[in-house]
Design an enzyme around this catalytic site. Structure first.
Site, PDB file in Angstrom:
ATOM      1  CG  HIS A  67      -9.191   0.427  -0.541  1.00  0.00           C
ATOM      2  ND1 HIS A  67      -7.846   0.455  -0.848  1.00  0.00           N
ATOM      3  CD2 HIS A  67      -9.713   1.523  -1.148  1.00  0.00           C
ATOM      4  CE1 HIS A  67      -7.579   1.501  -1.602  1.00  0.00           C
ATOM      5  NE2 HIS A  67      -8.702   2.165  -1.810  1.00  0.00           N
ATOM      6  CG  ASP A  80      -4.075  -0.576  -2.067  1.00  0.00           C
ATOM      7  OD1 ASP A  80      -3.384  -1.252  -1.289  1.00  0.00           O
ATOM      8  OD2 ASP A  80      -5.309  -0.676  -2.139  1.00  0.00           O
ATOM      9  CG  HIS A  87      -3.015  -5.400  -1.428  1.00  0.00           C
ATOM     10  ND1 HIS A  87      -2.844  -4.609  -0.310  1.00  0.00           N
ATOM     11  CD2 HIS A  87      -2.478  -6.606  -1.131  1.00  0.00           C
ATOM     12  CE1 HIS A  87      -2.221  -5.312   0.625  1.00  0.00           C
ATOM     13  NE2 HIS A  87      -1.987  -6.517   0.158  1.00  0.00           N
ATOM     14  CG  ASP A 113      -7.781  -3.368  -3.315  1.00  0.00           C
ATOM     15  OD1 ASP A 113      -7.238  -4.376  -2.827  1.00  0.00           O
ATOM     16  OD2 ASP A 113      -7.771  -2.261  -2.752  1.00  0.00           O
ATOM     17  CG  HIS A 123     -10.260  -5.232   2.025  1.00  0.00           C
ATOM     18  ND1 HIS A 123      -9.475  -4.917   3.123  1.00  0.00           N
ATOM     19  CD2 HIS A 123      -9.898  -6.496   1.683  1.00  0.00           C
ATOM     20  CE1 HIS A 123      -8.675  -5.949   3.400  1.00  0.00           C
ATOM     21  NE2 HIS A 123      -8.930  -6.902   2.548  1.00  0.00           N
ATOM     22  CG  ASP A 169      -4.823   0.681   1.525  1.00  0.00           C
ATOM     23  OD1 ASP A 169      -4.215   0.553   2.605  1.00  0.00           O
ATOM     24  OD2 ASP A 169      -5.631  -0.156   1.089  1.00  0.00           O
ATOM     25  CG  ASP A 172      -2.004  -1.657   1.977  1.00  0.00           C
ATOM     26  OD1 ASP A 172      -2.009  -0.935   0.964  1.00  0.00           O
ATOM     27  OD2 ASP A 172      -2.740  -2.648   2.092  1.00  0.00           O
ATOM     28  CD  GLU A 200      -8.143  -1.678   4.180  1.00  0.00           C
ATOM     29  OE1 GLU A 200      -7.966  -2.158   5.316  1.00  0.00           O
ATOM     30  OE2 GLU A 200      -8.916  -2.187   3.343  1.00  0.00           O
TER      31      GLU A 200
END
Length: 309
Positions: A99, A126, A128, A130, A143, A229, A231, A274
């Protein structure tokens, strides 16, 4: 959306802690992303894979940070490729890579939006946020820093390129979040970033949360960058990622997001990040990501054939 899509491979894994993301762009190509988009009526221009710009050696006061020099080089090259494609009237699709590629992709698109007199918006799909800076990251994995960088948070000066255009934190909508540390939680609240975690999606559903954001983009005539992403998805359907967090978006929730984005006709650029093929199961995550991209660009539910397993 423009009728010409430019694929920009960004085989970056310096921002992560686990090897494998550098194979992501070619896995997406192998899964047929260009052919699928071509079947939907788009002209697809595959620009190949970016190469990191050469950089002098860099040392940061935070000893946890690794591969800073290489990540800065990738940021510069991805930025220039994205800016060039968008300036030509194409819609860039950045194929990651971890990412950290968004430090280059989002900054490029914000630069184009500024030149067009438009506000830049970002939908961050995502697990997360980030939202770490170079000072706050304890993992040193870059990332985890792109949203902080492109929104102009302090701590990147002297390492990453200065930003000609900064994304307003109020123009960032995070969707599917479920792994946030205390520093990020405090900073996100302070800076007014919209965060819809998985509990909110469970309680209110995708349309209730996503529609107001899309209406705001439309009302301002804004440009919308989508950063997808792996995830964001539940690891049960998308295992090929090194940062798995249980409880992610389901197959239908993810496709609904993509279908709503297509219906809005607001998307001006896209990241797919990712994907770690080394962790995949017979290519199923790569195929799912391509299928989601197809939904964003107009593939309908009725067009999905029955699969035999």
């Amino acid at each position: 959306m423009t009728s010409t899509l430019s694929l920009i491979g960004a085989p970056v894994e310096t921002g992560a802690s686990q090897a494998g993301c550098l194979m992501g762009p070619d896995a997406l190509r192998t899964a047929g992303i260009a052919g699928v988009l071509g079947e939907l009526g788009y002209a697809v221009d595959d620009r190949g894979n970016a190469r990191a710009a050469a950089q002098q050696a860099m040392v940061h006061a935070n000893p946890a940070i690794h591969d800073l020099q290489e990540t800065v080089g990738w940021t510069k090259s991805i930025n220039e490729l994205g800016y060039q494609c968008a300036s030509e009237g194409h819609l860039p699709i950045f194929l990651g890579g971890d990412h950290s590629i968004s430090m280059g992709s989002v900054s490029a698109m914000a630069r184009v939006a500024q030149e067009q007199g438009r506000e830049q918006f970002v939908l961050w799909l995502d697990a997360h946020p980030d939202y770490h800076t170079l000072e706050s990251t304890s993992s040193g994995n870059l990332h985890g820093t792109p949203v902080a960088y492109v929104t102009g948070q302090p701590g990147f000066d002297g390492a990453f390129p200065p930003l000609p255009a900064v994304v307003n934190t109020h123009n960032v909508c995070m969707f599917g979040i479920r792994s946030v540390d205390q520093h990020e939680r405090t900073a996100l609240t302070r800076d007014g970033v919209t965060v819809h975690d998985m509990r909110a999606i469970d309680e209110f559903g995708v349309p209730t949360l996503l529609t107001p954001f899309l209406e705001r983009v439309k009302s301002t005539g804004g440009a919308l960058h989508v950063s997808l992403d792996v995830d964001f998805l539940d690891p049960g359907i998308a295992p090929a990622v090194g940062t798995t967090v249980p409880g992610g978006a389901t197959f239908r929730e993810a496709h609904l997001v993509m279908e709503m984005l297509h219906d809005s006709a607001l998307v001006t650029s896209l990241d797919v990040v990712e994907l770690n093929p080394f962790l995949d199961e017979r290519g199923k995550t790569a195929s799912l990501m391509v299928d989601l991209v197809a939904s964003l660009f107009g593939k309908r539910v009725m067009d999905r054939p029955t699969r035999r397993y």
